[in-house]
Design a protein around this motif. Structure first.
Motif, PDB file in Angstrom:
ATOM      1  N   TYR A 167      26.077  -9.125 -42.863  1.00  0.00           N
ATOM      2  CA  TYR A 167      26.983 -10.240 -43.106  1.00  0.00           C
ATOM      3  C   TYR A 167      26.828 -11.307 -42.023  1.00  0.00           C
ATOM      4  O   TYR A 167      26.879 -12.511 -42.304  1.00  0.00           O
ATOM      5  N   GLN A 176      26.563 -25.236 -44.377  1.00  0.00           N
ATOM      6  CA  GLN A 176      27.508 -24.759 -45.397  1.00  0.00           C
ATOM      7  C   GLN A 176      28.669 -24.011 -44.730  1.00  0.00           C
ATOM      8  O   GLN A 176      28.861 -22.816 -44.928  1.00  0.00           O
ATOM      9  N   VAL A 215      32.005 -24.266 -45.073  1.00  0.00           N
ATOM     10  CA  VAL A 215      33.086 -23.803 -45.939  1.00  0.00           C
ATOM     11  C   VAL A 215      32.677 -22.510 -46.634  1.00  0.00           C
ATOM     12  O   VAL A 215      33.457 -21.541 -46.706  1.00  0.00           O
ATOM     13  N   GLU A 216      31.468 -22.470 -47.167  1.00  0.00           N
ATOM     14  CA  GLU A 216      30.984 -21.267 -47.831  1.00  0.00           C
ATOM     15  C   GLU A 216      30.901 -20.099 -46.854  1.00  0.00           C
ATOM     16  O   GLU A 216      31.252 -18.960 -47.191  1.00  0.00           O
ATOM     17  N   TYR A 226      32.752 -19.693 -44.170  1.00  0.00           N
ATOM     18  CA  TYR A 226      34.118 -19.279 -43.855  1.00  0.00           C
ATOM     19  C   TYR A 226      34.700 -18.427 -44.986  1.00  0.00           C
ATOM     20  O   TYR A 226      35.400 -17.436 -44.735  1.00  0.00           O
ATOM     21  N   GLU A 227      34.416 -18.809 -46.241  1.00  0.00           N
ATOM     22  CA  GLU A 227      34.898 -18.011 -47.372  1.00  0.00           C
ATOM     23  C   GLU A 227      34.289 -16.613 -47.344  1.00  0.00           C
ATOM     24  O   GLU A 227      34.960 -15.621 -47.641  1.00  0.00           O
ATOM     25  N   LEU A 228      33.008 -16.523 -46.976  1.00  0.00           N
ATOM     26  CA  LEU A 228      32.365 -15.216 -46.871  1.00  0.00           C
ATOM     27  C   LEU A 228      33.025 -14.376 -45.793  1.00  0.00           C
ATOM     28  O   LEU A 228      33.290 -13.187 -45.983  1.00  0.00           O
ATOM     29  N   LYS A 238      36.084 -14.578 -44.677  1.00  0.00           N
ATOM     30  CA  LYS A 238      37.427 -14.164 -45.088  1.00  0.00           C
ATOM     31  C   LYS A 238      37.398 -13.031 -46.106  1.00  0.00           C
ATOM     32  O   LYS A 238      38.349 -12.238 -46.179  1.00  0.00           O
ATOM     33  N   ASN A 239      36.316 -12.941 -46.879  1.00  0.00           N
ATOM     34  CA  ASN A 239      36.258 -11.949 -47.959  1.00  0.00           C
ATOM     35  C   ASN A 239      35.337 -10.771 -47.653  1.00  0.00           C
ATOM     36  O   ASN A 239      35.037  -9.981 -48.555  1.00  0.00           O
ATOM     37  N   LEU A 260      38.018 -26.150 -38.744  1.00  0.00           N
ATOM     38  CA  LEU A 260      37.492 -24.794 -38.724  1.00  0.00           C
ATOM     39  C   LEU A 260      37.239 -24.320 -37.295  1.00  0.00           C
ATOM     40  O   LEU A 260      37.396 -23.131 -36.998  1.00  0.00           O
TER      41      LEU A 260
END
Length: 246
Positions: free
Chosen positions: A14, A26, A28-29, A31-33, A35-36, A61
Protein backbone atom coordinates in the motif's frame (compact mmCIF):
# COMPACT_ATOMS: atom_id res chain seq x y z
CA UNK A 1 -2.12 -9.72 -6.45
CA UNK A 2 -5.03 -11.38 -4.70
CA UNK A 3 -7.04 -12.86 -7.57
CA UNK A 4 -4.18 -13.99 -9.77
CA UNK A 5 -1.36 -14.74 -7.33
CA UNK A 6 -3.23 -15.25 -4.04
CA UNK A 7 -1.00 -12.70 -2.33
CA UNK A 8 -2.64 -10.48 0.26
CA UNK A 9 -1.21 -6.93 0.01
CA UNK A 10 0.60 -5.81 3.15
CA UNK A 11 1.33 -2.30 4.35
CA UNK A 12 4.52 -2.07 2.26
CA UNK A 13 2.51 -2.67 -0.93
CA UNK A 14 0.00 0.00 0.00
CA UNK A 15 2.87 2.35 0.77
CA UNK A 16 4.30 1.83 -2.72
CA UNK A 17 0.94 2.60 -4.35
CA UNK A 18 0.48 5.72 -2.23
CA UNK A 19 3.97 6.87 -3.17
CA UNK A 20 3.28 6.31 -6.88
CA UNK A 21 0.01 8.24 -6.69
CA UNK A 22 1.45 11.27 -4.90
CA UNK A 23 4.42 11.39 -7.27
CA UNK A 24 1.89 11.64 -10.09
CA UNK A 25 0.10 14.47 -8.28
CA UNK A 26 -2.96 12.33 -7.46
CA UNK A 27 -3.10 13.43 -3.83
CA UNK A 28 -6.86 13.06 -3.39
CA UNK A 29 -6.83 9.52 -4.76
CA UNK A 30 -3.85 8.68 -2.54
CA UNK A 31 -5.64 10.05 0.52
CA UNK A 32 -8.77 8.01 -0.28
CA UNK A 33 -6.61 4.89 -0.52
CA UNK A 34 -5.01 5.67 2.84
CA UNK A 35 -8.39 6.14 4.50
CA UNK A 36 -9.73 2.86 3.11
CA UNK A 37 -6.73 0.62 3.72
CA UNK A 38 -7.54 -2.62 5.57
CA UNK A 39 -4.54 -1.96 7.82
CA UNK A 40 -3.65 1.17 9.74
CA UNK A 41 -1.33 3.42 7.70
CA UNK A 42 2.06 3.93 9.32
CA UNK A 43 4.43 6.90 9.61
CA UNK A 44 6.02 6.13 6.24
CA UNK A 45 2.73 6.40 4.37
CA UNK A 46 1.63 9.58 6.12
CA UNK A 47 5.12 10.99 5.58
CA UNK A 48 4.84 10.34 1.83
CA UNK A 49 1.55 12.24 1.80
CA UNK A 50 2.98 15.16 3.74
CA UNK A 51 6.05 15.36 1.53
CA UNK A 52 3.83 15.41 -1.56
CA UNK A 53 1.76 18.21 -0.07
CA UNK A 54 4.92 20.30 0.12
CA UNK A 55 5.72 19.61 -3.54
CA UNK A 56 2.16 20.21 -4.76
CA UNK A 57 1.28 22.89 -2.17
CA UNK A 58 -1.86 21.19 -0.87
CA UNK A 59 -2.30 22.94 2.46
CA UNK A 60 -5.52 21.24 3.58
CA UNK A 61 -4.16 17.72 3.21
CA UNK A 62 -0.78 18.76 4.62
CA UNK A 63 -2.44 19.76 7.88
CA UNK A 64 -4.29 16.43 8.08
CA UNK A 65 -1.14 14.40 7.39
CA UNK A 66 0.99 16.46 9.77
CA UNK A 67 -1.53 16.18 12.60
CA UNK A 68 -1.66 12.42 12.17
CA UNK A 69 2.12 12.16 12.10
CA UNK A 70 2.40 14.24 15.26
CA UNK A 71 -0.05 11.87 16.98
CA UNK A 72 1.96 8.83 15.79
CA UNK A 73 5.36 10.29 16.58
CA UNK A 74 5.08 13.53 18.61
CA UNK A 75 8.82 13.84 19.17
CA UNK A 76 9.95 13.73 15.54
CA UNK A 77 11.10 17.20 14.48
CA UNK A 78 10.88 16.44 10.74
CA UNK A 79 7.06 16.32 10.80
CA UNK A 80 6.83 19.85 12.14
CA UNK A 81 9.50 21.11 9.76
CA UNK A 82 7.74 19.66 6.72
CA UNK A 83 4.48 21.36 7.68
CA UNK A 84 6.39 24.59 8.28
CA UNK A 85 7.87 24.29 4.81
CA UNK A 86 4.39 23.99 3.31
CA UNK A 87 3.24 27.12 5.13
CA UNK A 88 6.43 29.01 4.25
CA UNK A 89 6.15 28.12 0.56
CA UNK A 90 2.73 29.82 0.58
CA UNK A 91 3.90 32.83 2.58
CA UNK A 92 1.79 31.91 5.61
CA UNK A 93 4.34 33.07 8.18
CA UNK A 94 1.80 33.29 11.00
CA UNK A 95 1.15 29.56 10.62
CA UNK A 96 4.91 28.93 10.58
CA UNK A 97 5.14 30.72 13.93
CA UNK A 98 2.32 28.57 15.33
CA UNK A 99 4.12 25.38 14.32
CA UNK A 100 7.29 26.65 15.98
CA UNK A 101 5.29 27.46 19.11
CA UNK A 102 3.93 23.90 19.16
CA UNK A 103 7.46 22.56 18.94
CA UNK A 104 8.55 24.68 21.89
CA UNK A 105 5.49 23.70 23.93
CA UNK A 106 6.18 20.00 23.28
CA UNK A 107 9.92 20.46 23.77
CA UNK A 108 10.69 19.23 20.26
CA UNK A 109 14.00 20.59 19.02
CA UNK A 110 14.98 20.79 15.37
CA UNK A 111 18.33 19.14 14.82
CA UNK A 112 20.86 21.70 13.55
CA UNK A 113 21.70 21.11 9.91
CA UNK A 114 25.23 20.12 9.05
CA UNK A 115 26.92 18.92 5.87
CA UNK A 116 30.19 17.10 5.40
CA UNK A 117 32.47 16.59 2.43
CA UNK A 118 35.58 14.42 2.35
CA UNK A 119 38.64 15.58 0.44
CA UNK A 120 42.10 14.02 0.60
CA UNK A 121 41.03 11.69 3.38
CA UNK A 122 39.91 14.60 5.59
CA UNK A 123 36.26 15.18 6.50
CA UNK A 124 35.21 18.84 6.51
CA UNK A 125 31.99 19.69 8.35
CA UNK A 126 29.87 22.79 7.88
CA UNK A 127 26.85 24.17 9.68
CA UNK A 128 24.57 26.97 8.50
CA UNK A 129 26.35 30.35 8.37
CA UNK A 130 29.55 28.58 9.43
CA UNK A 131 32.64 30.77 9.69
CA UNK A 132 34.87 28.37 11.57
CA UNK A 133 36.65 26.82 8.59
CA UNK A 134 40.18 28.18 8.04
CA UNK A 135 39.28 28.90 4.41
CA UNK A 136 36.02 30.57 5.29
CA UNK A 137 36.73 33.80 3.39
CA UNK A 138 37.60 31.84 0.24
CA UNK A 139 34.47 29.70 0.58
CA UNK A 140 32.11 32.66 0.88
CA UNK A 141 33.95 34.51 -1.88
CA UNK A 142 33.60 31.50 -4.17
CA UNK A 143 29.90 31.23 -3.35
CA UNK A 144 29.31 34.91 -4.15
CA UNK A 145 30.92 34.46 -7.55
CA UNK A 146 28.95 31.27 -8.13
CA UNK A 147 25.65 33.01 -7.36
CA UNK A 148 26.39 35.61 -10.05
CA UNK A 149 26.92 32.83 -12.59
CA UNK A 150 23.83 30.94 -11.46
CA UNK A 151 21.59 33.98 -11.75
CA UNK A 152 22.79 34.47 -15.31
CA UNK A 153 21.34 31.05 -16.19
CA UNK A 154 18.02 31.60 -14.44
CA UNK A 155 18.56 30.91 -10.73
CA UNK A 156 16.18 32.69 -8.38
CA UNK A 157 16.37 31.99 -4.63
CA UNK A 158 13.42 29.94 -3.39
CA UNK A 159 12.50 32.00 -0.36
CA UNK A 160 9.74 29.57 0.56
CA UNK A 161 12.52 27.27 1.77
CA UNK A 162 12.99 29.56 4.76
CA UNK A 163 11.13 29.21 8.02
CA UNK A 164 11.43 32.86 9.04
CA UNK A 165 9.56 35.91 7.86
CA UNK A 166 12.52 38.04 6.84
CA UNK A 167 12.79 40.88 4.36
CA UNK A 168 13.95 39.95 0.87
CA UNK A 169 17.64 40.79 1.34
CA UNK A 170 17.87 38.90 4.65
CA UNK A 171 16.06 35.91 3.16
CA UNK A 172 18.59 35.61 0.34
CA UNK A 173 21.49 35.90 2.78
CA UNK A 174 20.02 33.18 5.02
CA UNK A 175 19.47 30.87 2.04
CA UNK A 176 23.01 31.43 0.81
CA UNK A 177 24.43 30.22 4.13
CA UNK A 178 22.90 26.73 4.19
CA UNK A 179 25.45 24.12 5.14
CA UNK A 180 25.31 22.13 1.89
CA UNK A 181 26.01 25.27 -0.13
CA UNK A 182 29.10 25.93 1.97
CA UNK A 183 30.24 22.33 1.57
CA UNK A 184 29.68 22.60 -2.18
CA UNK A 185 31.65 25.85 -2.45
CA UNK A 186 34.52 24.35 -0.49
CA UNK A 187 34.57 21.25 -2.70
CA UNK A 188 34.55 23.36 -5.86
CA UNK A 189 37.63 25.36 -4.84
CA UNK A 190 39.45 22.39 -3.29
CA UNK A 191 39.09 19.59 -5.83
CA UNK A 192 40.17 19.00 -9.39
CA UNK A 193 38.02 20.41 -12.18
CA UNK A 194 35.13 18.13 -13.18
CA UNK A 195 35.88 15.61 -10.42
CA UNK A 196 32.80 14.23 -8.62
CA UNK A 197 31.62 15.83 -5.40
CA UNK A 198 30.01 13.87 -2.57
CA UNK A 199 28.19 15.63 0.26
CA UNK A 200 26.39 14.13 3.26
CA UNK A 201 23.72 16.11 5.10
CA UNK A 202 21.98 15.07 8.30
CA UNK A 203 18.63 16.66 7.31
CA UNK A 204 16.49 16.76 4.19
CA UNK A 205 17.94 19.01 1.48
CA UNK A 206 15.74 22.07 0.86
CA UNK A 207 14.21 23.05 -2.47
CA UNK A 208 16.63 25.91 -3.00
CA UNK A 209 19.77 23.87 -2.33
CA UNK A 210 18.43 21.11 -4.55
CA UNK A 211 17.99 23.59 -7.41
CA UNK A 212 21.48 24.97 -6.85
CA UNK A 213 23.00 21.48 -7.05
CA UNK A 214 21.18 20.86 -10.33
CA UNK A 215 22.43 24.09 -11.86
CA UNK A 216 25.99 23.70 -10.62
CA UNK A 217 26.18 20.17 -12.02
CA UNK A 218 25.40 21.68 -15.42
CA UNK A 219 27.44 24.86 -15.07
CA UNK A 220 30.58 23.22 -13.69
CA UNK A 221 30.25 19.91 -15.57
CA UNK A 222 30.35 18.08 -12.24
CA UNK A 223 28.62 15.02 -10.90
CA UNK A 224 27.36 15.83 -7.41
CA UNK A 225 25.96 13.31 -4.94
CA UNK A 226 24.10 14.49 -1.84
CA UNK A 227 23.08 11.92 0.76
CA UNK A 228 20.44 13.60 2.90
CA UNK A 229 18.15 12.32 5.64
CA UNK A 230 15.83 10.64 3.14
CA UNK A 231 17.79 9.41 0.11
CA UNK A 232 20.68 9.81 -2.30
CA UNK A 233 20.48 12.61 -4.86
CA UNK A 234 22.72 12.22 -7.88
CA UNK A 235 23.01 15.47 -9.85
CA UNK A 236 24.36 15.41 -13.37
CA UNK A 237 23.98 17.70 -16.41
CA UNK A 238 21.38 19.86 -14.67
CA UNK A 239 19.03 17.18 -13.36
CA UNK A 240 18.70 14.91 -10.32
CA UNK A 241 18.11 11.18 -10.05
CA UNK A 242 15.05 11.88 -7.87
CA UNK A 243 13.32 13.59 -10.78
CA UNK A 244 12.67 16.68 -8.69
CA UNK A 245 10.59 14.78 -6.13
CA UNK A 246 11.81 13.69 -2.71
Amino acid sequence: MQSRYSIAPCIEHYGCVVDLLVRAGQLVEAYELVKNMPVDPDKVIWGALLGACRSHQNLELAEVAAQTLVELDPGHDGNYVLLSNVYASMGKWGNVDKVRAQMRARQVHKAPGCSTVELGGVVHEFTAADRSHPRSNEIYGAWDELVKQLKMIGYEPDQGALLKNLDEEDREEALYQHSEKLALSFALISSESRSPIRIVKNLRICNDCHRVMELVSELQKREITVRDRIRFHHFSAGSCSCGGYW
